[in-house]
Scaffold this motif. Structure first.
Motif, PDB file in Angstrom:
ATOM      1  N   ALA A 235     -39.037 -30.509  21.923  1.00 26.20           N
ATOM      2  CA  ALA A 235     -38.047 -31.406  22.519  1.00 26.20           C
ATOM      3  C   ALA A 235     -37.017 -31.843  21.479  1.00 26.20           C
ATOM      4  CB  ALA A 235     -38.753 -32.624  23.122  1.00 26.20           C
ATOM      5  N   ILE A 236     -37.485 -32.175  20.275  1.00 23.86           N
ATOM      6  CA  ILE A 236     -36.564 -32.585  19.202  1.00 23.86           C
ATOM      7  C   ILE A 236     -35.627 -31.440  18.848  1.00 23.86           C
ATOM      8  CG2 ILE A 236     -36.416 -33.366  16.805  1.00 23.86           C
ATOM      9  CD1 ILE A 236     -39.180 -34.656  17.189  1.00 23.86           C
ATOM     10  N   CYS A 237     -36.170 -30.232  18.748  1.00 24.13           N
ATOM     11  CA  CYS A 237     -35.356 -29.071  18.387  1.00 24.13           C
ATOM     12  C   CYS A 237     -34.293 -28.783  19.446  1.00 24.13           C
ATOM     13  CB  CYS A 237     -36.251 -27.848  18.191  1.00 24.13           C
ATOM     14  SG  CYS A 237     -37.288 -27.918  16.707  1.00 24.13           S
ATOM     15  N   VAL A 238     -34.645 -28.939  20.715  1.00 27.60           N
ATOM     16  CA  VAL A 238     -33.672 -28.701  21.785  1.00 27.60           C
ATOM     17  C   VAL A 238     -32.498 -29.669  21.663  1.00 27.60           C
ATOM     18  CG1 VAL A 238     -33.307 -28.929  24.275  1.00 27.60           C
ATOM     19  CG2 VAL A 238     -35.252 -27.624  23.420  1.00 27.60           C
ATOM     20  N   PHE A 239     -32.799 -30.939  21.421  1.00 28.65           N
ATOM     21  CA  PHE A 239     -31.729 -31.925  21.269  1.00 28.65           C
ATOM     22  C   PHE A 239     -30.888 -31.618  20.022  1.00 28.65           C
ATOM     23  CE2 PHE A 239     -33.829 -34.233  24.542  1.00 28.65           C
ATOM     24  CZ  PHE A 239     -32.917 -35.172  25.022  1.00 28.65           C
ATOM     25  N   SER A 240     -31.554 -31.274  18.912  1.00 24.56           N
ATOM     26  CA  SER A 240     -30.829 -30.971  17.672  1.00 24.56           C
ATOM     27  C   SER A 240     -29.957 -29.736  17.825  1.00 24.56           C
ATOM     28  CB  SER A 240     -31.821 -30.774  16.517  1.00 24.56           C
ATOM     29  OG  SER A 240     -32.540 -31.946  16.249  1.00 24.56           O
ATOM     30  N   LEU A 241     -30.505 -28.689  18.447  1.00 25.78           N
ATOM     31  CA  LEU A 241     -29.754 -27.454  18.622  1.00 25.78           C
ATOM     32  C   LEU A 241     -28.575 -27.655  19.577  1.00 25.78           C
ATOM     33  CD1 LEU A 241     -29.787 -24.536  17.683  1.00 25.78           C
ATOM     34  CD2 LEU A 241     -31.169 -23.959  19.677  1.00 25.78           C
ATOM     35  N   THR A 242     -28.777 -28.441  20.618  1.00 21.13           N
ATOM     36  CA  THR A 242     -27.678 -28.746  21.542  1.00 21.13           C
ATOM     37  C   THR A 242     -26.583 -29.534  20.830  1.00 21.13           C
ATOM     38  OG1 THR A 242     -29.240 -28.830  23.400  1.00 21.13           O
ATOM     39  CG2 THR A 242     -27.072 -29.825  23.735  1.00 21.13           C
ATOM     40  N   SER A 243     -27.006 -30.476  20.001  1.00 15.81           N
ATOM     41  CA  SER A 243     -26.047 -31.261  19.225  1.00 15.81           C
ATOM     42  C   SER A 243     -25.249 -30.366  18.285  1.00 15.81           C
ATOM     43  CB  SER A 243     -26.787 -32.339  18.425  1.00 15.81           C
ATOM     44  OG  SER A 243     -25.891 -33.124  17.673  1.00 15.81           O
ATOM     45  N   LEU A 244     -25.933 -29.423  17.642  1.00 13.28           N
ATOM     46  CA  LEU A 244     -25.242 -28.494  16.739  1.00 13.28           C
ATOM     47  C   LEU A 244     -24.261 -27.617  17.502  1.00 13.28           C
ATOM     48  CD1 LEU A 244     -24.885 -27.157  13.963  1.00 13.28           C
ATOM     49  CD2 LEU A 244     -26.830 -25.688  14.511  1.00 13.28           C
ATOM     50  N   LEU A 245     -24.658 -27.137  18.664  1.00  9.21           N
ATOM     51  CA  LEU A 245     -23.776 -26.298  19.478  1.00  9.21           C
ATOM     52  C   LEU A 245     -22.513 -27.055  19.879  1.00  9.21           C
ATOM     53  CD1 LEU A 245     -23.246 -23.675  21.016  1.00  9.21           C
ATOM     54  CD2 LEU A 245     -24.580 -24.597  22.921  1.00  9.21           C
ATOM     55  N   ILE A 246     -22.682 -28.301  20.289  1.00  6.47           N
ATOM     56  CA  ILE A 246     -21.522 -29.124  20.648  1.00  6.47           C
ATOM     57  C   ILE A 246     -20.629 -29.334  19.436  1.00  6.47           C
ATOM     58  CG2 ILE A 246     -20.796 -31.406  21.448  1.00  6.47           C
ATOM     59  CD1 ILE A 246     -23.365 -31.524  23.096  1.00  6.47           C
ATOM     60  N   ASN A 247     -21.254 -29.542  18.275  1.00  8.13           N
ATOM     61  CA  ASN A 247     -20.502 -29.775  17.046  1.00  8.13           C
ATOM     62  C   ASN A 247     -19.678 -28.553  16.656  1.00  8.13           C
ATOM     63  OD1 ASN A 247     -20.788 -29.799  13.672  1.00  8.13           O
ATOM     64  ND2 ASN A 247     -20.152 -31.708  14.634  1.00  8.13           N
ATOM     65  N   VAL A 248     -20.276 -27.365  16.745  1.00  5.28           N
ATOM     66  CA  VAL A 248     -19.566 -26.134  16.401  1.00  5.28           C
ATOM     67  C   VAL A 248     -18.387 -25.918  17.347  1.00  5.28           C
ATOM     68  CG1 VAL A 248     -19.755 -23.625  16.281  1.00  5.28           C
ATOM     69  CG2 VAL A 248     -21.584 -25.048  15.348  1.00  5.28           C
ATOM     70  N   ILE A 249     -18.613 -26.154  18.637  1.00  2.00           N
ATOM     71  CA  ILE A 249     -17.523 -26.014  19.615  1.00  2.00           C
ATOM     72  C   ILE A 249     -16.427 -27.047  19.349  1.00  2.00           C
ATOM     73  CG2 ILE A 249     -16.940 -26.194  22.065  1.00  2.00           C
ATOM     74  CD1 ILE A 249     -19.740 -25.160  22.709  1.00  2.00           C
ATOM     75  N   ALA A 250     -16.834 -28.261  19.004  1.00  4.22           N
ATOM     76  CA  ALA A 250     -15.849 -29.313  18.726  1.00  4.22           C
ATOM     77  C   ALA A 250     -14.986 -28.955  17.527  1.00  4.22           C
ATOM     78  CB  ALA A 250     -16.569 -30.642  18.488  1.00  4.22           C
ATOM     79  N   PHE A 251     -15.592 -28.385  16.483  1.00  2.00           N
ATOM     80  CA  PHE A 251     -14.806 -27.968  15.315  1.00  2.00           C
ATOM     81  C   PHE A 251     -13.861 -26.824  15.677  1.00  2.00           C
ATOM     82  CE2 PHE A 251     -17.681 -30.177  12.265  1.00  2.00           C
ATOM     83  CZ  PHE A 251     -16.703 -30.733  11.465  1.00  2.00           C
ATOM     84  N   ALA A 252     -14.321 -25.922  16.546  1.00  2.00           N
ATOM     85  CA  ALA A 252     -13.457 -24.821  16.969  1.00  2.00           C
ATOM     86  C   ALA A 252     -12.232 -25.345  17.705  1.00  2.00           C
ATOM     87  CB  ALA A 252     -14.247 -23.849  17.850  1.00  2.00           C
ATOM     88  N   VAL A 253     -12.435 -26.369  18.540  1.00  2.00           N
ATOM     89  CA  VAL A 253     -11.319 -26.966  19.271  1.00  2.00           C
ATOM     90  C   VAL A 253     -10.432 -27.778  18.338  1.00  2.00           C
ATOM     91  CG1 VAL A 253     -10.694 -28.592  21.097  1.00  2.00           C
ATOM     92  CG2 VAL A 253     -12.608 -27.009  21.447  1.00  2.00           C
ATOM     93  N   CYS A 254     -11.060 -28.599  17.508  1.00  2.00           N
ATOM     94  CA  CYS A 254     -10.286 -29.463  16.609  1.00  2.00           C
ATOM     95  C   CYS A 254      -9.532 -28.674  15.548  1.00  2.00           C
ATOM     96  CB  CYS A 254     -11.219 -30.470  15.926  1.00  2.00           C
ATOM     97  SG  CYS A 254     -11.926 -31.703  17.051  1.00  2.00           S
ATOM     98  N   GLY A 255     -10.020 -27.465  15.228  1.00  2.00           N
ATOM     99  CA  GLY A 255      -9.330 -26.653  14.226  1.00  2.00           C
ATOM    100  C   GLY A 255      -7.904 -26.325  14.609  1.00  2.00           C
ATOM    101  N   HIS A 256      -7.628 -26.311  15.922  1.00  2.00           N
ATOM    102  CA  HIS A 256      -6.262 -26.027  16.382  1.00  2.00           C
ATOM    103  C   HIS A 256      -5.313 -27.198  16.114  1.00  2.00           C
ATOM    104  CE1 HIS A 256      -7.420 -22.290  18.354  1.00  2.00           C
ATOM    105  NE2 HIS A 256      -8.451 -22.914  18.904  1.00  2.00           N
ATOM    106  N   PHE A 257      -5.861 -28.363  15.820  1.00  2.00           N
ATOM    107  CA  PHE A 257      -5.025 -29.543  15.585  1.00  2.00           C
ATOM    108  C   PHE A 257      -4.829 -29.824  14.096  1.00  2.00           C
ATOM    109  CE2 PHE A 257      -7.042 -30.090  19.730  1.00  2.00           C
ATOM    110  CZ  PHE A 257      -5.949 -30.392  20.532  1.00  2.00           C
ATOM    111  N   ILE A 258      -5.370 -28.975  13.237  1.00  2.00           N
ATOM    112  CA  ILE A 258      -5.180 -29.128  11.795  1.00  2.00           C
ATOM    113  C   ILE A 258      -4.040 -28.215  11.357  1.00  2.00           C
ATOM    114  CG2 ILE A 258      -6.245 -28.905   9.519  1.00  2.00           C
ATOM    115  CD1 ILE A 258      -8.941 -29.369  10.801  1.00  2.00           C
TER     116      ILE A 258
END
Length: 391
Positions: A235-258
């Motif tokens: 259960a902990i790993c699922v939450f951590s992995l989901t958090s990481l996936l969201i983070n990677v996607i967020a950086f991909a989106v935010c990279g367009h604003f740098i």
């Protein structure tokens, strides 16, 4: 396996109802890093580029002693300001980034063909003044080279005599490798996201249940405790992995604003970058989940576990601090060190250098071995009868 799956589904379902866990794991943890990163980078890049494009205002003391010099500096983008009585105090108190002081004997030395002194007064400990100092220094050096060449021409000599060696720069960096150097702190955000994604869940599933006295009835069931532990870790790993996936996607989106292209840099946070980051970070998901559960097992209350894990949070920052303070050449053995291997691997990806299969395999295998050891140690702690006692 059925017991483990039952515990896993129970913990995931219950924690999805917990606003604190959901906010930390799926919102605050994965999104705050990219947002802060974009805001800081935009602010720094925009400020530095604006300063480079705009004329620079510099107090000039003794401008009347070198009018030709001042005129040449004006043509290069310097706006002379009236002289100030105490330039040393002005730069220390940040009233001026840099002050130019021309001595009274400047013209006399110039007419004699001697070296004419010009003083640059600044405080190098002020972080925001570096670009202004460099600009003024380059202006003065340009004027000095030009006038030196004119003196040689006036004496019938070739200006090339003053430059017997010509330096031709061959910069081997690429737009993406320069971006990798600037954004080298990014791997720490990924590690921190994994840590934050599972932290509150790890606390609640061990110290929280211990405090609520619900751990003892769970252990009273006739099932091996390691199966219960695996369900909680999953259960902990699922939450951590989901958090990481969201983070990677967020950086991909935010990279367009740098506006990295304004600095001659290129950022690539596409699918290839994303899946490789997820791949080499996956062992850390298991490792940190086990360590968090292990540390939380020694706490008797939720608040006590928070204190312990706050101290543990400093560990993922060590590789980033080490590489930023002591730049070292990347060696193959580094990929075999958990946390350090992820830091080095993601930095290499940011620089546009692909990871070899052996590097990815080394990073994953070593991380999984250490994660297995941490899990076995946690399982051994779970065998203790004291773990179910809250007081």
């Amino acid at each position: 396996m059925k017991t483990t799956l039952t515990v896993f589904l129970k913990e995931v379902k219950e924690n999805l109802r917990d606003k604190r866990t959901v906010t930390s794991a799926l919102l605050y943890g994965p999104l705050i890093g990219p947002i802060i990163f974009v805001l800081i980078m935009n602010s720094v890049i925009t400020r530095e580029l604006d300063k480079a494009d705009q004329p620079i205002k510099v107090p000039v003391i003794g401008a009347q002693y070198a009018p030709n010099l001042v005129d040449a500096l004006k043509q290069q983008g310097l706006l002379p300001q009236p002289g100030i009585a105490n330039p040393e105090a002005a730069v220390r108190e940040q009233d001026a980034d840099v002050v130019v002081r021309i001595p009274k004997d400047f013209g006399q030395s110039w007419r004699k063909g001697e070296v004419s002194q010009v003083e640059l007064i600044y405080d190098s400990s002020q972080r925001d003044t570096g670009s202004s100092i460099d600009r003024v220094r380059r202006m003065l050096e340009s004027y000095s080279r030009h006038q030196g060449a004119m003196r040689l021409v006036a004496r019938g000599l070739s200006p090339s005599m003053m430059a017997p060696v010509a330096v031709d720069d061959r910069d081997q960096s690429t737009p993406q490798s320069r971006a990798g150097q600037m954004f080298a702190i990014m791997p720490y955000f990924f590690v921190l996201t994994v840590f934050m994604g599972g932290m509150y869940l790890a606390i609640d599933l061990t110290a929280g249940e211990r405090e609520r006295q619900s751990l003892e009835p769970l252990f009273a069931n006739p099932v091996p405790r390691w199966k219960i532990l695996l369900g909680k870790l999953a259960a902990i790993c699922v939450f951590s992995l989901t958090s990481l996936l969201i983070n990677v996607i967020a950086f991909a989106v935010c990279g367009h604003f740098i506006p990295a292209e304004r600095l001659g840099m290129t950022l690539h946070f596409g699918p290839s970058f994303a899946w490789q980051v997820l791949l080499i970070m996956s062992p850390l998901v298991i490792l940190l989940a086990s360590l968090q559960t292990l540390v939380a097992a020694f706490a008797k209350s939720y608040r006590e576990a928070q204190t312990y894990l706050s101290i543990l949070m400093m560990v993922p920052a060590l590789p980033s601090i080490l590489l930023s303070v002591m730049p070292i050449k990347v060696a193959p053995w580094m990929y075999a060190v958990p946390l350090l291997g992820q830091q080095v691997g993601i930095t290499q990806l940011l620089r546009g250098e692909p990871l070899a299969g052996a590097q990815i395999a080394t990073c994953m295998v070593s991380g999984l071995i250490v994660a297995l050891l941490a899990t076995l140690l946690t399982a051994w702690i779970y065998r203790s009868e004291r773990l179910a006692i809250s007081a």
